[in-house]
Design an enzyme around this catalytic site. Structure first.
Site, PDB file in Angstrom:
ATOM      1  N   LYS A  11      28.911  43.157  46.892  1.00 55.66           N
ATOM      2  CA  LYS A  11      29.225  44.584  46.961  1.00 55.66           C
ATOM      3  C   LYS A  11      28.089  45.401  47.598  1.00 55.66           C
ATOM      4  O   LYS A  11      26.964  44.896  47.745  1.00 55.66           O
ATOM      5  CB  LYS A  11      29.535  45.084  45.541  1.00 55.66           C
ATOM      6  CG  LYS A  11      30.782  44.415  44.918  1.00 55.66           C
ATOM      7  CD  LYS A  11      31.094  45.020  43.559  1.00 55.66           C
ATOM      8  CE  LYS A  11      32.346  44.415  42.951  1.00 55.66           C
ATOM      9  NZ  LYS A  11      32.708  45.083  41.671  1.00 55.66           N
ATOM     10  N   TYR A  51      41.957  47.542  45.555  1.00 59.03           N
ATOM     11  CA  TYR A  51      41.864  47.754  44.106  1.00 59.03           C
ATOM     12  C   TYR A  51      43.094  48.470  43.539  1.00 59.03           C
ATOM     13  O   TYR A  51      43.007  49.065  42.457  1.00 59.03           O
ATOM     14  CB  TYR A  51      40.588  48.530  43.770  1.00 59.03           C
ATOM     15  CG  TYR A  51      39.342  47.667  43.728  1.00 59.03           C
ATOM     16  CD1 TYR A  51      39.195  46.668  42.758  1.00 59.03           C
ATOM     17  CD2 TYR A  51      38.301  47.848  44.629  1.00 59.03           C
ATOM     18  CE1 TYR A  51      38.054  45.879  42.707  1.00 59.03           C
ATOM     19  CE2 TYR A  51      37.152  47.059  44.582  1.00 59.03           C
ATOM     20  CZ  TYR A  51      37.040  46.082  43.605  1.00 59.03           C
ATOM     21  OH  TYR A  51      35.913  45.303  43.544  1.00 59.03           O
ATOM     22  N   PHE A  59      38.094  54.978  36.439  1.00 58.51           N
ATOM     23  CA  PHE A  59      37.017  54.735  37.402  1.00 58.51           C
ATOM     24  C   PHE A  59      37.511  54.421  38.814  1.00 58.51           C
ATOM     25  O   PHE A  59      36.702  54.139  39.701  1.00 58.51           O
ATOM     26  CB  PHE A  59      36.106  53.598  36.900  1.00 58.51           C
ATOM     27  CG  PHE A  59      36.823  52.291  36.609  1.00 58.51           C
ATOM     28  CD1 PHE A  59      37.177  51.415  37.631  1.00 58.51           C
ATOM     29  CD2 PHE A  59      37.139  51.947  35.307  1.00 58.51           C
ATOM     30  CE1 PHE A  59      37.835  50.226  37.364  1.00 58.51           C
ATOM     31  CE2 PHE A  59      37.800  50.746  35.025  1.00 58.51           C
ATOM     32  CZ  PHE A  59      38.147  49.887  36.067  1.00 58.51           C
ATOM     33  N   ARG A  87      33.630  32.909  38.450  1.00 58.36           N
ATOM     34  CA  ARG A  87      33.583  33.944  37.408  1.00 58.36           C
ATOM     35  C   ARG A  87      32.434  33.664  36.424  1.00 58.36           C
ATOM     36  O   ARG A  87      31.789  34.588  35.941  1.00 58.36           O
ATOM     37  CB  ARG A  87      34.922  34.014  36.648  1.00 58.36           C
ATOM     38  CG  ARG A  87      36.125  34.411  37.509  1.00 58.36           C
ATOM     39  CD  ARG A  87      36.209  35.878  37.840  1.00 58.36           C
ATOM     40  NE  ARG A  87      36.234  36.747  36.696  1.00 58.36           N
ATOM     41  CZ  ARG A  87      36.505  38.066  36.773  1.00 58.36           C
ATOM     42  NH1 ARG A  87      36.770  38.634  37.957  1.00 58.36           N
ATOM     43  NH2 ARG A  87      36.478  38.812  35.712  1.00 58.36           N
ATOM     44  N   THR A  93      31.605  41.719  33.490  1.00 63.53           N
ATOM     45  CA  THR A  93      31.706  42.901  34.357  1.00 63.53           C
ATOM     46  C   THR A  93      30.486  43.820  34.235  1.00 63.53           C
ATOM     47  O   THR A  93      29.950  44.289  35.244  1.00 63.53           O
ATOM     48  CB  THR A  93      32.990  43.693  34.006  1.00 63.53           C
ATOM     49  OG1 THR A  93      34.113  42.806  34.076  1.00 63.53           O
ATOM     50  CG2 THR A  93      33.191  44.858  34.947  1.00 63.53           C
ATOM     51  N   ARG A 104      25.447  38.939  37.914  1.00 64.30           N
ATOM     52  CA  ARG A 104      25.515  40.349  37.514  1.00 64.30           C
ATOM     53  C   ARG A 104      24.336  40.739  36.624  1.00 64.30           C
ATOM     54  O   ARG A 104      23.793  41.840  36.760  1.00 64.30           O
ATOM     55  CB  ARG A 104      26.859  40.632  36.842  1.00 64.30           C
ATOM     56  CG  ARG A 104      27.979  40.771  37.903  1.00 64.30           C
ATOM     57  CD  ARG A 104      29.336  40.767  37.308  1.00 64.30           C
ATOM     58  NE  ARG A 104      30.348  41.289  38.218  1.00 64.30           N
ATOM     59  CZ  ARG A 104      31.658  41.268  37.968  1.00 64.30           C
ATOM     60  NH1 ARG A 104      32.106  40.734  36.849  1.00 64.30           N
ATOM     61  NH2 ARG A 104      32.501  41.761  38.845  1.00 64.30           N
ATOM     62  N   ASN A 114      28.064  46.388  40.232  1.00 65.94           N
ATOM     63  CA  ASN A 114      27.729  45.137  39.556  1.00 65.94           C
ATOM     64  C   ASN A 114      27.610  43.937  40.497  1.00 65.94           C
ATOM     65  O   ASN A 114      27.872  42.800  40.111  1.00 65.94           O
ATOM     66  CB  ASN A 114      28.729  44.881  38.421  1.00 65.94           C
ATOM     67  CG  ASN A 114      30.165  44.840  38.927  1.00 65.94           C
ATOM     68  OD1 ASN A 114      30.415  44.985  40.118  1.00 65.94           O
ATOM     69  ND2 ASN A 114      31.101  44.637  38.016  1.00 65.94           N
ATOM     70  N   HIS A 117      32.202  40.760  43.356  1.00 60.03           N
ATOM     71  CA  HIS A 117      33.608  40.656  42.938  1.00 60.03           C
ATOM     72  C   HIS A 117      34.010  39.198  43.043  1.00 60.03           C
ATOM     73  O   HIS A 117      33.576  38.493  43.957  1.00 60.03           O
ATOM     74  CB  HIS A 117      34.506  41.481  43.878  1.00 60.03           C
ATOM     75  CG  HIS A 117      35.973  41.167  43.711  1.00 60.03           C
ATOM     76  ND1 HIS A 117      36.757  41.789  42.776  1.00 60.03           N
ATOM     77  CD2 HIS A 117      36.768  40.243  44.326  1.00 60.03           C
ATOM     78  CE1 HIS A 117      37.989  41.272  42.835  1.00 60.03           C
ATOM     79  NE2 HIS A 117      38.011  40.337  43.770  1.00 60.03           N
ATOM     80  N   GLU A 128      43.949  37.973  47.729  1.00 56.31           N
ATOM     81  CA  GLU A 128      42.680  38.571  48.155  1.00 56.31           C
ATOM     82  C   GLU A 128      42.088  37.854  49.369  1.00 56.31           C
ATOM     83  O   GLU A 128      41.488  38.501  50.238  1.00 56.31           O
ATOM     84  CB  GLU A 128      41.697  38.570  46.984  1.00 56.31           C
ATOM     85  CG  GLU A 128      42.116  39.541  45.889  1.00 56.31           C
ATOM     86  CD  GLU A 128      41.204  39.559  44.683  1.00 56.31           C
ATOM     87  OE1 GLU A 128      41.437  40.390  43.779  1.00 56.31           O
ATOM     88  OE2 GLU A 128      40.235  38.759  44.622  1.00 56.31           O
TER      89      GLU A 128
HETATM   90  P1  IDP Z   1      35.858  42.341  37.190  1.00 56.48           P
HETATM   91  O1  IDP Z   1      35.250  42.754  38.505  1.00 56.48           O
HETATM   92  O2  IDP Z   1      34.844  41.716  36.258  1.00 56.48           O
HETATM   93  O3  IDP Z   1      37.101  41.504  37.343  1.00 56.48           O
HETATM   94  P2  IDP Z   1      37.611  44.599  36.548  1.00 56.48           P
HETATM   95  O4  IDP Z   1      37.970  45.055  35.177  1.00 56.48           O
HETATM   96  O5  IDP Z   1      38.650  43.905  37.354  1.00 56.48           O
HETATM   97  O6  IDP Z   1      36.278  43.702  36.417  1.00 56.48           O
HETATM   98  O7  IDP Z   1      37.098  45.897  37.327  1.00 56.48           O
HETATM   99  C1  IDP Z   1      36.966  45.884  38.734  1.00 56.48           C
HETATM  100  C2  IDP Z   1      35.685  46.590  39.087  1.00 56.48           C
HETATM  101  O8  IDP Z   1      35.776  47.958  38.687  1.00 56.48           O
HETATM  102  C3  IDP Z   1      34.425  46.077  38.377  1.00 56.48           C
HETATM  103  O9  IDP Z   1      33.860  44.932  38.980  1.00 56.48           O
HETATM  104  C4  IDP Z   1      33.500  47.288  38.481  1.00 56.48           C
HETATM  105  O10 IDP Z   1      32.927  47.414  39.784  1.00 56.48           O
HETATM  106  C5  IDP Z   1      34.491  48.432  38.256  1.00 56.48           C
HETATM  107  N1  IDP Z   1      34.581  48.796  36.830  1.00 56.48           N
HETATM  108  C6  IDP Z   1      35.163  48.083  35.830  1.00 56.48           C
HETATM  109  N2  IDP Z   1      35.064  48.734  34.656  1.00 56.48           N
HETATM  110  C7  IDP Z   1      34.403  49.890  34.917  1.00 56.48           C
HETATM  111  C8  IDP Z   1      33.987  50.997  34.099  1.00 56.48           C
HETATM  112  O11 IDP Z   1      34.216  51.034  32.884  1.00 56.48           O
HETATM  113  N3  IDP Z   1      33.322  52.005  34.745  1.00 56.48           N
HETATM  114  C9  IDP Z   1      33.076  51.987  36.081  1.00 56.48           C
HETATM  115  N4  IDP Z   1      33.448  50.970  36.882  1.00 56.48           N
HETATM  116  C10 IDP Z   1      34.101  49.932  36.304  1.00 56.48           C
HETATM  117 MG    MG Z   2      38.943  42.016  38.191  1.00 52.95          MG
END
Ligand code: IDP
Ligand code: MG
Length: 141
Positions: A11, A51, A59, A87, A93, A104, A114, A117, A128
């Protein structure tokens, strides 16, 4: 376990801090092969499309602004159980909650920025990968 392919994104926060090599090294050290890769910048519209599954989340707007804020490095990782393996290497996350030694935990800034992805299952991996790569851009080992 079968050979799988998964989509990885380094990212904008990690690319801007010069962490592409560090992160790719972790994938390769874990036995994942880089079957495709390129540096690109998403438009806001392309980030919103990628997304779309999160469009009701609070968010979403901020996430799409961030993901289109600078270059990203997208790659296809290939290997035994690559989807879940990636993963695991990525970690949770929220970098503050991710296990020690994960990408991360070591490279992420906060729950949004973070560092990486990774696809979360076989269907999302296929969708994807096709979002970023034509079949002839993906190599076999
Ligand atoms: P993942 O990337 O671990 O699969 P997801 O829940 O799919 O997590 O969320 C996608 C992306 O959205 C995360 O990687 C992060 O960049 C962002 N994100 C997830 N939860 C939050 C939050 O609570 N606040 C701000 N950004 C978030
Ligand atoms: Mg995800």
């Amino acid at each position: 376990m079968s050979v799988e392919r998964t989509l990885s994104i380094i990212k904008p926060d990690a690319v801007s801090r010069g962490l592409i090599g560090e992160i790719l090294k972790r994938f390769e050290s874990a036995g994942l092969k880089i079957a495709a890769g390129k540096l690109l910048r998403l438009t806001r519209e392309r980030a919103q499309s990628f997304y779309a599954v999160h469009k009701e989340r609070p968010f979403y707007a901020s996430l799409c602004a961030y993901m289109s804020s600078g270059p990203i490095f997208v790659s296809v990782l290939e290997g035994q159980g690559a989807i879940m393996r990636n993963r695991e290497i990525m970690g949770a996350t929220d970098p503050a909650k991710a296990a020690p030694g994960t990408i991360r935990r070591d490279c992420g800034k906060d729950v949004e920025q973070n560092a990486v992805h990774g696809s979360d299952g076989p269907e999302t991996a296929a969708t994807e990968i096709a979002f970023f790569f034509r079949p002839d851009e993906i190599f076999r080992y």
